[in-house]
Design a protein around this motif. Structure first.
Motif, PDB file in Angstrom:
ATOM      1  N   UNK A   1     -18.423  34.846   8.430  1.00 32.16           N
ATOM      2  CA  UNK A   1     -19.094  36.089   8.021  1.00 32.16           C
ATOM      3  C   UNK A   1     -18.566  37.276   8.833  1.00 32.16           C
ATOM      4  N   UNK A   2     -18.493  37.113  10.163  1.00 31.49           N
ATOM      5  CA  UNK A   2     -18.036  38.203  11.033  1.00 31.49           C
ATOM      6  C   UNK A   2     -16.582  38.559  10.741  1.00 31.49           C
ATOM      7  N   UNK A   3     -15.763  37.555  10.450  1.00 32.43           N
ATOM      8  CA  UNK A   3     -14.363  37.825  10.124  1.00 32.43           C
ATOM      9  C   UNK A   3     -14.251  38.679   8.860  1.00 32.43           C
ATOM     10  N   UNK A   4     -15.017  38.353   7.842  1.00 34.25           N
ATOM     11  CA  UNK A   4     -14.986  39.120   6.597  1.00 34.25           C
ATOM     12  C   UNK A   4     -15.545  40.522   6.781  1.00 34.25           C
ATOM     13  N   UNK A   5     -16.693  40.611   7.421  1.00 34.83           N
ATOM     14  CA  UNK A   5     -17.374  41.903   7.584  1.00 34.83           C
ATOM     15  C   UNK A   5     -16.682  42.797   8.597  1.00 34.83           C
ATOM     16  N   UNK A   6     -16.116  42.159   9.653  1.00 29.07           N
ATOM     17  CA  UNK A   6     -15.538  42.911  10.755  1.00 29.07           C
ATOM     18  C   UNK A   6     -16.584  43.243  11.799  1.00 29.07           C
ATOM     19  N   UNK A   7     -16.109  43.609  12.963  1.00 33.75           N
ATOM     20  CA  UNK A   7     -16.995  43.985  14.059  1.00 33.75           C
ATOM     21  C   UNK A   7     -16.251  44.956  14.963  1.00 33.75           C
ATOM     22  N   UNK A   8     -16.488  46.263  14.800  1.00 30.26           N
ATOM     23  CA  UNK A   8     -15.765  47.261  15.593  1.00 30.26           C
ATOM     24  C   UNK A   8     -15.928  47.070  17.101  1.00 30.26           C
ATOM     25  N   UNK A   9     -17.057  46.533  17.545  1.00 30.22           N
ATOM     26  CA  UNK A   9     -17.280  46.375  18.976  1.00 30.22           C
ATOM     27  C   UNK A   9     -16.315  45.377  19.596  1.00 30.22           C
ATOM     28  N   UNK A  10     -15.747  44.476  18.774  1.00 30.78           N
ATOM     29  CA  UNK A  10     -14.764  43.501  19.260  1.00 30.78           C
ATOM     30  C   UNK A  10     -13.359  43.750  18.724  1.00 30.78           C
ATOM     31  N   UNK A  11     -13.179  44.838  17.987  1.00 23.07           N
ATOM     32  CA  UNK A  11     -11.859  45.112  17.423  1.00 23.07           C
ATOM     33  C   UNK A  11     -11.508  44.236  16.246  1.00 23.07           C
ATOM     34  N   UNK A  12     -12.510  43.700  15.552  1.00 19.32           N
ATOM     35  CA  UNK A  12     -12.272  42.917  14.334  1.00 19.32           C
ATOM     36  C   UNK A  12     -12.289  43.870  13.147  1.00 19.32           C
TER      37      UNK A  12
END
Length: 325
Positions: A189-200
């Motif tokens: 889920x996080x990979x698809x959505x992304x997470x700016x706090x981790x640079x994804x």
């Protein structure tokens, strides 16, 4: 020690960063004017957690490598926005000198704080959650640790994203209600959505709702990627194109997000101390760094939480009864 006693596994960097930004420097200084806001805030949060959760075992996890090379090799953008000009992590200048003092205080209290070379605190927590007998309660404000929740073990996440006072006690149902996927699906889920706090970066145009819907339909990221080659799989043309363009990213991002669960940890959790391991050293640190009130509150919380009588006086806690300035 009974290994089935509840274990409180604390994400120390998550808490001390929150303490640093949550407690004004002006409200927590030594007589010489040195800031101790991160230390005081951390100790007070730990005292509150012990008072509320009454754990039988306790351990703090540390970042021995906040941005491991193996994760950066897979995804160069990983935490890249947090890299200082010298190559280290961007950390406030007035927080840096507080961290060795905090570790000294924890040592004097008898609270183990451990890390692993080449790994983050998340990975230490993942290993503890996997290998230690339950129940395990992981304390963090890091969303990546929702993946550790496991009702069978059991492992819960005490999420402190809004602070310890607004702690969210999360089981599997809470994770699924929050994100639309079970804990085991959080990395995909996080990979698809992304997470700016981790640079994804995520997949352009795929937000949280779309990511959850895709995983609900295709089961996991591997099933989703396989379905891209099936013209009958029902993707909207634009979405299929965006996902196909992100194949290389999707091949590595879940590995970056997933925490390690098999580290060789040299230190085991300890039974919650009923008294400081080194009361003389604790008194010395409390006096030098103006931490008497916070140290006393934590010692008292440990005594009560571990079945002691609580309310220890100066002779019992090893800290003089002086309120913090």
């Amino acid at each position: 020690m009974n290994r089935s006693d509840p274990l409180l596994a604390v994400d120390a960097p998550s808490l001390y960063f929150r303490a640093y930004f949550g407690v004004p420097e002006s409200a927590a200084r030594t007589a010489a004017g040195e800031p101790v806001n991160a230390i005081r805030g951390f100790l007070d949060m730990l005292a509150a957690l012990i008072t509320r959760r009454r754990p039988g075992r306790l351990i703090c996890a540390l970042d021995h490598d906040w941005r491991p090379d193996w994760r950066v090799r897979l995804l160069p953008s990983y935490k890249a926005h947090r890299v200082a000009p010298d190559g280290g992590e961007i950390v406030p200048d007035t927080l840096v000198p507080q961290l060795p003092v905090l570790l000294d205080v924890l040592s004097a209290l008898g609270v183990p704080a451990i890390g692993a070379a080449g790994y983050e605190a998340d990975d230490v927590l993942g290993t503890l959650a996997t290998r230690q007998a339950g129940p395990v309660e992981v304390v963090s404000g890091d969303r990546d640790l929702f993946q550790l929740v496991d009702d069978e073990h059991p492992v819960r996440l005490l999420y402190v994203g809004r602070g310890v006072a607004k702690l969210e006690d999360c089981d599997g149902a809470a994770v699924e209600q929050r994100f639309g996927v079970p804990p085991a699906g959080y990395a995909d889920f996080a990979a698809l959505r992304g997470d700016p706090s981790d640079g994804l970066p995520g997949v352009p145009g795929v937000g949280a709702k779309t990511a959850a819907r895709l995983l609900q339909r295709y089961g996991d990221l591997a099933g989703l990627v396989a379905a891209l080659d099936d013209p009958r799989s029902g993707f909207a043309p634009g979405l299929r194109a965006r996902l196909a363009a992100a194949r290389d990213y999707l091949a590595v991002a879940p590995t970056v997000v997933r925490v390690a669960r098999d580290l060789d940890l040299a230190v085991e959790p300890v039974r919650l101390p009923t008294a400081p391991a080194d009361p003389d050293r604790l008194m010395e640190l409390a006096d030098r760094w103006n931490l008497a009130g916070s140290c006393r509150r934590l010692v008292d919380a440990m005594a009560r939480g571990a079945g002691g009588s609580g309310g220890a006086d100066a002779s019992g806690s090893g800290v003089e009864p002086v309120e913090p300035a």
